[in-house]
Write an enzyme that holds these catalytic residues in place. Sequence first.
Site, short mmCIF file in Angstrom:
data_model
loop_
_atom_site.label_atom_id
_atom_site.label_comp_id
_atom_site.label_asym_id
_atom_site.label_seq_id
_atom_site.Cartn_x
_atom_site.Cartn_y
_atom_site.Cartn_z
N GLU A 128 0.81 -1.21 0.00
CA GLU A 128 0.00 0.00 0.00
C GLU A 128 0.85 1.26 0.00
O GLU A 128 0.49 2.25 -0.65
CB GLU A 128 -0.92 0.00 1.22
CG GLU A 128 -1.87 1.20 1.24
CD GLU A 128 -2.83 1.13 2.42
OE1 GLU A 128 -3.73 1.97 2.49
OE2 GLU A 128 -2.68 0.24 3.27
N ASP A 129 1.99 1.24 0.70
CA ASP A 129 2.74 2.48 0.94
C ASP A 129 4.06 2.58 0.21
O ASP A 129 4.76 3.58 0.35
CB ASP A 129 3.01 2.62 2.46
CG ASP A 129 1.72 2.70 3.27
OD1 ASP A 129 0.72 3.18 2.71
OD2 ASP A 129 1.72 2.28 4.43
#
Length: 726
Positions: A95-96
């Site tokens: 996600e990051d």
Amino acid sequence: MPTTDPALPVYPAACDDDVVPDYVQALEQAAHYLNDTQKAMLRRAWAVGAAAHAGQNRKSGEPYITHPVAVAQVLAEQGLDVETLVAAILHDTLEDTPLTRADIAAQFGETVAELVDGVTKLDKVQFANRQEAQAESFRKMLLAMARDLRVILIKLADRLHNMRTLGAQLPEARRRIAIETLEIYAPIAQRLGMNLVKSELQDLGFRALHPWRHAVIEKRIRSQPLARREALAQIEARLAQRLAMEKLEHRLVGRVKTPWSVYSKMRAEGRSFDQVMDVFGFRIVVDTVADCYHALGVVHAAYKPVDGRFRDFIAIPKANGYQSLHTVLFGPYGAPIEVQIRTREMDLIAERGVAAHWAYKAGEGSSGNSAQARAAAWIASLVESQRGTGSSLEFLENVKVDLFPDEVYLFTPKGDILALPRNATALDFAYAVHTDVGNHAVTARIDKRLAPLRTRLVSGQTVEIITAKSAAPSAQWLEFVVTSKARTAIRQHLKQLEHEDAVQLGHYMLDRALGVLGTALDRIPMDRLEAYLAENRYSRLEALLADIALGNRMPVQVAQALAQPAEGAPADVAIAQQRPEERIFITGGERGVISFAQCCQPIPRDPIMGYHTAGKGIVVHRLDCPHVSEYRKSPERWVAVDWAREVTGSFSASIRIDVENRPGVLAQVAAAVARAESNIDRVEYLERDRSIAVLRFGIEVRDDRHLAEVLRGVRRLQVVQDVQRG
């Protein structure tokens, strides 16, 4: 084996510890059970994660990689496998960071990639302000859990570390995350049997949601008075001594209350802090199931159990696989003692739940402990039920009912539905149908199969109660009913039995007083009797007789009024002088109308007298009681009593002991009392200096011979200088 992508940094398997950050070394120490190859994989995961999160910081200012490594450490402390730990280190990368699922699969295998992907899907829809978004996120989490239970374990560990470091968040975010934790994550941890995680999540959520309340309760817990600490030590010493005497290998620990548990009980039960804290908690861990029941007998011998507070979760485990024996005992000064008894394996499962003895095998499903099997079955049933729900909100409400099973829903044979509290029994069901059905219940037919009245019910069962006119409630029923209606009805019936005893005794006492005047109750004219009852506001003769037995009316005065002796006859003197020779013989089975004075504690074969006391009935004293001289001033209240030829039951007595004041003396005296087959009710220090201590033991004995046996056993101890009846 997965191949290594040369484009990704790889941390070498062997490396000097001085170039490894402290938080990574802490993780490796927690994961000490891994072999060298697995530890190398763990370091490689840290290197990949650190490179992917390079330049990213948490709101606290720490490098972001410290968070996923801390999550992995939480799971390592639970004993999870290396794939779960690697996935935890990488759980935020998809996600990051630019890292892809294919990258993770290439480095660490498809299973790790699947776990990271499952956790990532949960985080893509935040538990934001909208209820629908929260519900949809929960549905996705459930589907990920159904594929692999380790997904929710990673998520719970992630949430736990976030809660531990919640101080860096803004107040609004802290509140939102705390509510979410208390309403969703803590209940899920409980449903999965992970009590250690659940307990910490609840307490951290409470601190974030109500910081002032948490601080006040925490401060009061830490500043417990010396008297409580001494009482705790006394109880622990006594339990340990009894268990050791039975040669039971055990681990005995006091259970410390958390601010959340105290706050929850205060709020749920409407009790003050002092009332909640006036409960001592202990856990006894033994080797085998047989030892559990043996230890239960030992603690019940040490302290009397509280009616209706015993639970056998070994024979009937909780839905999350939790197994233990729970009992509540009457402690010193009336303070309850909550005791849990379990085996070492049960203790591990109780604390770690599905994470205990993790036995997951890729491609073969879960083959772990009963907690895992139950969790998998629960999740499978939720997946099945979510297919039939119209929306995520509806599904979330259905799951919350399952996470908070406060009620069970049952069917009568006619198809009517009754809702009862959790842990309700067939007998509770009987009283819910009708009080008469409960009072005459004999057994139950649950789903067309015969079952005892104490059987606990689960939602969806059809229950039929079988009755008999001759059946009646017993005091043992109070041990397993949970509804207030059943408890009230049973107690009312038992009081009726006491009332019948009181009526019988009152009849005897009034007849005896009338006999002194040359008459009897059945010879009193009916109109005179009815006039007396009306004048004194008694609806029935039985009420008058019960009042006489309970000491609220003196039989001499009632006899005078009913017999109406001739004017001038010195009735009081005559009655006082003509003491009837008939005596009331005490068998030990009297219910409510005869009690034993605590000032002198009479026991069988002691010379005794009875004193008619208002509201208490006949109170029995020893003839050498210091209060007897005062009672002589009211001879009309004296009642002739004596011990029956056969007396059953236990009677309270006290012994005063002068002992040398040194460690272990209390245990020696308690062991001597135990060897004489006497139970200890209480222990108190009367005097104490450097060399001598004076103790008073409250004990239970059968009669004066049994008391003499106890005194002899204690007197034989070298540390005892003197012992006498107290």
